[in-house]
Design an enzyme around this catalytic site. Structure first.
Site, PDB file in Angstrom:
ATOM      1  N   ARG A 292       0.820  -1.215   0.000  1.00  0.00           N
ATOM      2  CA  ARG A 292       0.000   0.000   0.000  1.00  0.00           C
ATOM      3  C   ARG A 292       0.851   1.261   0.000  1.00  0.00           C
ATOM      4  NH1 ARG A 292      -2.683  -2.831   4.178  1.00  0.00           N
ATOM      5  NH2 ARG A 292      -1.838  -1.380   5.715  1.00  0.00           N
TER       6      ARG A 292
ATOM      7  N   ARG B 181       7.675   7.167  -5.315  1.00  0.00           N
ATOM      8  CA  ARG B 181       7.435   8.032  -6.470  1.00  0.00           C
ATOM      9  C   ARG B 181       8.737   8.653  -6.932  1.00  0.00           C
ATOM     10  NH1 ARG B 181       2.724  10.518  -3.274  1.00  0.00           N
ATOM     11  NH2 ARG B 181       1.024   9.056  -3.646  1.00  0.00           N
TER      12      ARG B 181
ATOM     13  N   ARG C  59      -3.728  -4.645  16.709  1.00  0.00           N
ATOM     14  CA  ARG C  59      -3.031  -3.542  17.350  1.00  0.00           C
ATOM     15  C   ARG C  59      -4.052  -2.457  17.650  1.00  0.00           C
ATOM     16  NH1 ARG C  59       1.596  -4.293  19.762  1.00  0.00           N
ATOM     17  NH2 ARG C  59       2.523  -2.289  19.173  1.00  0.00           N
TER      18      ARG C  59
ATOM     19  N   ARG D 290       3.693   8.675  15.878  1.00  0.00           N
ATOM     20  CA  ARG D 290       3.461   9.903  15.119  1.00  0.00           C
ATOM     21  C   ARG D 290       2.805  10.948  16.010  1.00  0.00           C
ATOM     22  NH1 ARG D 290      -1.599   8.527  10.981  1.00  0.00           N
ATOM     23  NH2 ARG D 290      -3.017   7.643  12.534  1.00  0.00           N
TER      24      ARG D 290
ATOM     25  N   GLU E 184       0.747   9.724  19.359  1.00  0.00           N
ATOM     26  CA  GLU E 184       0.071   8.442  19.172  1.00  0.00           C
ATOM     27  C   GLU E 184       1.027   7.291  19.472  1.00  0.00           C
ATOM     28  OE1 GLU E 184      -1.575   5.920  15.394  1.00  0.00           O
ATOM     29  OE2 GLU E 184      -2.332   7.976  15.600  1.00  0.00           O
TER      30      GLU E 184
ATOM     31  N   TYR F 293      -8.299  -5.483   6.736  1.00  0.00           N
ATOM     32  CA  TYR F 293      -7.964  -4.061   6.710  1.00  0.00           C
ATOM     33  C   TYR F 293      -8.848  -3.399   5.665  1.00  0.00           C
ATOM     34  CZ  TYR F 293      -5.519   0.347   6.493  1.00  0.00           C
ATOM     35  OH  TYR F 293      -5.229   1.681   6.538  1.00  0.00           O
TER      36      TYR F 293
ATOM     37  N   ASP G 107     -10.363   0.559   4.395  1.00  0.00           N
ATOM     38  CA  ASP G 107     -10.488   2.002   4.528  1.00  0.00           C
ATOM     39  C   ASP G 107     -11.967   2.383   4.565  1.00  0.00           C
ATOM     40  OD1 ASP G 107      -7.764   2.699   4.607  1.00  0.00           O
ATOM     41  OD2 ASP G 107      -7.613   2.503   2.418  1.00  0.00           O
TER      42      ASP G 107
END
Length: 366
Positions: free
Chosen positions: A171, A175, A249, A279, A300, A348, A350
């Site tokens: 995922r 670039r 998690r 983060r 976090e 998982y 979104d």
């Protein structure tokens, strides 16, 4: 009119309720004190900043049907998530792009030069990656892997990267231009007034009843009272963990309030393993159309999910998959109930995946 019970008021449950309510009686049961699941947002009483209480949610999709659907309930303001990562006291751009590569290796590569250089770093001995670490080494080589993935991944998942499936890293793109948009999806945004407004509008119908602060177990459900039940909670919890607990998690946060601007960006990752948090997200940067003199930010942390924790990310290690097969066999024996969403299917997903699944499921029950 049919009578449906929906367990959970996140996107799975709320979309189903909204889609089925015109000609049916809907009872939504939610164990938390609010609707919206992990997408719940609220105004901070001290600063007026909209807080994503369970971590940042940036809506991004390539599904036009889902994008158009969600905008019936909110104004989706375009938003680009530009994530940064701190490694050894240097700030880098994520996902790895031409800027990251040139900064990290102190080069001034062109796109073609950078591509050739990264290919030269790839571990060519790995033909088919068997795990996260092998996927990364084949993808970007050992230096970039160590900097941006190794320590962060161990903190986030609580295990060695060699124990995680290679699919997790697929995922994350590399670039060879200066595009620092974290997502590749063409449609991206954040609801102007937060996500809670969406759920309030979805569930605002005379045929929908919502009960909060009520946890339902399989033994408590009277199937005879309903024509069908939709369950969006953890599949192992539904069966009272008879085969054990699936691995998840979870995350927890430390909240801070300050004056002005704390970090100048919505999300900054901390890749060094020695730094305990994964983060920091500063929430006024998720609403750049607003003006706030103060700021709220969250550190976090990630940890293993225990009995009273909210599960976030399915680990899907080998033992989990074997356990899931047993629960799936139990599920398949049941009639009159549909397991839907990230927790009930142990995948998982979104937000846009969850909404699309719920829309498709609703078509079968109208």
């Amino acid at each position: 009119m049919k009578k449906y019970l929906i367990i959970g008021s996140g996107f799975s449950g709320s979309v189903l309720a909204q889609q089925l309510c015109e000609n049916n009686i809907i009872h939504v049961v939610e164990e938390r004190s609010h609707i919206g699941g992990n997408c719940y947002t609220e105004k901070d009483p001290e600063t007026g900043i909209t807080l994503h209480q369970y971590g940042p949610h940036i809506f991004n999709t390539d599904n036009v049907e889902v994008w158009n659907y969600i905008q019936q309930f909110c104004e989706m303001v375009p938003f680009i998530n530009r994530v940064k990562s701190v490694y050894q006291n240097q700030v880098y751009s994520l996902p790895i792009n031409l800027h990251t590569i040139n900064q990290f290796f102190q080069k001034d590569f062109s796109p073609k030069e950078a591509r050739s250089f990264i290919e030269s770093l790839s571990d060519t001995s790995i033909e088919v990656p068997k795990n996260f670490e092998e996927q990364a080494l084949k993808f970007v080589g050992k230096d970039l892997y160590k900097a941006f993935f190794h320590g962060y991944t161990k903190k986030q998942w609580g295990c060695e990267p060699t124990e995680l499936p290679a699919s997790i890293l697929k995922r994350l793109p590399v670039r060879f231009n200066y595009n620092d948009n974290y997502y590749a999806m063409p449609l991206q945004g954040i609801p102007r007034n937060g996500y809670t407004e969406i759920f309030e509008k979805m569930l605002d119908h005379p045929n929908i009843t919502v009960t909060l602060n009520k946890k339902i177990t399989a033994e408590e459900i009277d199937f005879s009272e309903y024509d069908h039940v939709f369950y969006s909670g953890p599949i192992d919890a539904y069966f009272d963990y008879k085969y054990g607990r699936l691995g998840y998690r979870t995350v927890f946060f430390e909240k801070f309030t300050d004056e002005g601007d704390f970090q100048g960006n919505a999300v900054i990752n901390y890749a060094d393993q020695e730094i305990p948090h994964t983060r920091i997200h500063e929430h006024k940067h998720f609403t750049p159309w607003e003006d706030h003199e103060q700021t709220v930010y969250f550190k976090e942390f990630s940890k293993e999910t225990e009995e009273n924790d909210i599960p976030y990310y399915p680990k899907r290690l080998q033992g989990d998959i074997e356990m899931l097969e047993k629960y799936s066999e139990e599920k398949d024996k049941l009639s009159n109930i549909t397991f839907i969403g990230r927790l009930a299917t142990y995948r998982y997903m979104d937000m846009h995946h969850v909404i699309a699944e719920a829309l498709e499921t609703a078509k079968r029950f109208r």
